[in-house]
Write an enzyme that holds these catalytic residues in place. Structure first.
Site, PDB file in Angstrom:
ATOM      1  CG  ASP A   1      48.372  -0.083  77.080  1.00 41.76           C
ATOM      2  OD1 ASP A   1      48.718  -0.272  78.265  1.00 41.76           O
ATOM      3  OD2 ASP A   1      49.121   0.413  76.217  1.00 41.76           O
TER       4      ASP A   1
ATOM      5  CE  LYS B   1      47.916   4.210  65.028  1.00 38.91           C
ATOM      6  NZ  LYS B   1      47.063   5.304  64.613  1.00 38.91           N
TER       7      LYS B   1
ATOM      8  CE1 TYR C   1      48.650   7.327  69.212  1.00 39.48           C
ATOM      9  CE2 TYR C   1      50.318   8.063  70.762  1.00 39.48           C
ATOM     10  CZ  TYR C   1      49.782   7.078  69.949  1.00 39.48           C
ATOM     11  OH  TYR C   1      50.378   5.859  69.888  1.00 39.48           O
TER      12      TYR C   1
HETATM   13  P1  13P Z   1      50.245   1.501  72.688  1.00 35.57           P
HETATM   14  O1  13P Z   1      49.033   2.102  72.015  1.00 35.57           O
HETATM   15  O2  13P Z   1      50.373   0.047  72.407  1.00 35.57           O
HETATM   16  O3  13P Z   1      50.261   1.818  74.140  1.00 35.57           O
HETATM   17  O4  13P Z   1      51.529   2.169  72.018  1.00 35.57           O
HETATM   18  C1  13P Z   1      51.742   3.519  72.214  1.00 35.57           C
HETATM   19  C2  13P Z   1      52.989   4.062  71.611  1.00 35.57           C
HETATM   20  O5  13P Z   1      53.070   5.260  71.482  1.00 35.57           O
HETATM   21  C3  13P Z   1      54.084   3.196  71.209  1.00 35.57           C
HETATM   22  O6  13P Z   1      55.187   3.933  70.726  1.00 35.57           O
HETATM   23 MG    MG Z   2      50.843   1.189  75.874  1.00 34.04          MG
HETATM   24 MG    MG Z   3      49.011  -1.483  72.915  1.00 37.65          MG
END
Ligand code: 13P
Ligand code: MG
Ligand code: MG
Ligand code: 13P
Length: 369
Positions: free
Chosen positions: A11, A235, A232
């Site tokens: 990402d 994800k 964090y």
């Molecule tokens: P991603 O890991 O896909 O960037 O999503 C992050 C997120 O916090 C979505 O609410």
């Molecule tokens: Mg993202």
């Molecule tokens: Mg993502």
């Protein structure tokens, strides 16, 4: 011929929040890979696609797995893409590039990696999966079912080529000092495999091998971002490669368990439980930064040259599944933050809730009697 399939995903920025990368971002990454990978003869072929806000570079080459030059190419392509993301003001530009400089192997630097070296069959075919708004454990149940359960994989009883079952290499992803792995074979170790794989946050399938031929059947990315960054950062959004047909499950047998739309970790802020929705390739994210999604693109490959993908979840059957999964998503969202709808404290460890709990902790009193 010996062929390596590598998929590296990150990402590096998306439009309007965590929705999808811009076309210019995808074109930049693809153009970079063509210029520095294909033209220079490092790669035989490549395919660039997105799932939610993640861009995946699927590559074929003959350098073997964990090759510095292939990993560096992907890293540099993501850096080039990040520059465009910054130019365009995209959200989370460079989100998954957790280190300042490339250091030999892209594993542990943020992007997700799944690779396998194979002896290319004359009719080699495989599935490339990419999931967004979830973590590597999301593949535990579907791949368990596809490789050990005749309820999904009829070939386990119908095809002598699969009679001896499959071996699973499972990783303990909580162990951050090195790769802690175990090899277990189905059907004989079935209950041990299930005992580990029920814990999607800790134990994840890394590889699957055919017991009949010893050939590699599947490779899954095992990266857990918060274990790298210590906080964090998004994800883990895992990718996977699965060979199909012949001594492996048929394509439809591997797809079959995805009709369950099972509940996985992820969804909004990576902190909730939601059903995994099978979507078409290049699908965006929407409701409650989700639901968690997975795409599956099928390829044939000859002498390293890829066909165009066949989008495996782009078929009327899956529209109905998507409707069912939407209903499941709404059902669990109705209970908001309560109980199993939000992930346990250990999975929120690095978020604001830790600070909040610390503050509240000091305000608790213990009654004297
Ligand atoms: P991603 O890991 O896909 O960037 O999503 C992050 C997120 O916090 C979505 O609410
Ligand atoms: Mg993202
Ligand atoms: Mg993502
Ligand atoms: P084969 O073409 O390998 O026999 O596979 C049969 C099949 O795909 C059934 O789903």
């Amino acid at each position: 011929m010996k062929l390596t399939l590598s998929v590296i995903k990150a990402d590096i920025g998306s439009i309007g929040g965590h929705i999808k990368p811009s076309q210019k971002l995808k074109d930049t990454v693809a153009g970079f890979v063509d210029e520095h990978g294909i033209k220079k003869g490092l790669l035989i072929d490549r395919y660039v696609s997105s799932t939610g806000d993640d861009i995946a570079i699927l590559m074929t080459h003959q350098k073997g797995v964990s090759d510095d030059s292939v990993h560096k190419l992907a890293w540099d392509a993501f850096v080039a893409g990040t520059n465009v993301a910054k130019e365009q003001g995209l959200y989370g530009a460079g989100q998954d590039l957790l280190k300042d400089a490339f250091s030999g192997n892209i594993k542990g630097m943020g992007p997700a990696v799944a690779e396998m070296e194979i002896e290319e069959r004359p009719n080699e075919c495989f599935l490339f999966f990419a999931a967004d708004k979830t973590d590597p454990g999301a593949y535990n149940l579907p791949f368990y079912l596809a490789f050990v359960d005749p309820m999904h994989c009829a070939g386990l009883i119908l095809s002598p080529k699969m009679a001896e079952g499959f071996k699973f290499v499972i990783m303990d992803v909580e162990h951050t000092e090195g790769d802690r792995v175990i090899g277990l074979s189905a059907p004989q170790d079935l209950y041990d495999i299930a005992s580990l794989l029920r814990d999607n946050q800790r134990f994840v399938i890394e590889h699957i091998y055919s017991n009949n031929t010893g050939e590699i059947a599947a490779s899954i990315s095992t990266t857990r971002l918060h274990n790298i960054a210590g906080k964090y950062t998004g994800k883990d959004d895992p990718v996977a490669l699965v060979r199909v047909q012949g001594s492996f499950p048929a394509t439809g047998e591997v797809l079959s368990p995805f009709s369950i739309g099972h509940f996985v970790a992820g969804f909004m802020r990576g902190s909730h439980t939601g059903p995994l929705m099978p979507v078409k390739a290049n699908s965006p994210i929407s409701y409650f930064d989700g639901p968690p999604v997975v795409s599956a693109q099928a390829f044939s490959v000859r002498n390293g040259k890829l066909t165009e993908p066949a989008d495996a979840f782009d078929q009327p059957f899956w529209d109905w599944v998507r409707d069912q999964v939407s209903q499941k998503a709404l059902d669990i969202r109705r209970q908001g933050f309560s109980g199993c709808a939000m992930l346990p404290y250990s999975e929120l460890e690095y978020g604001g809730i830790v600070e909040k709990m610390k503050k509240l902790d000091g305000k608790f009193t213990v009654r004297k009697e």
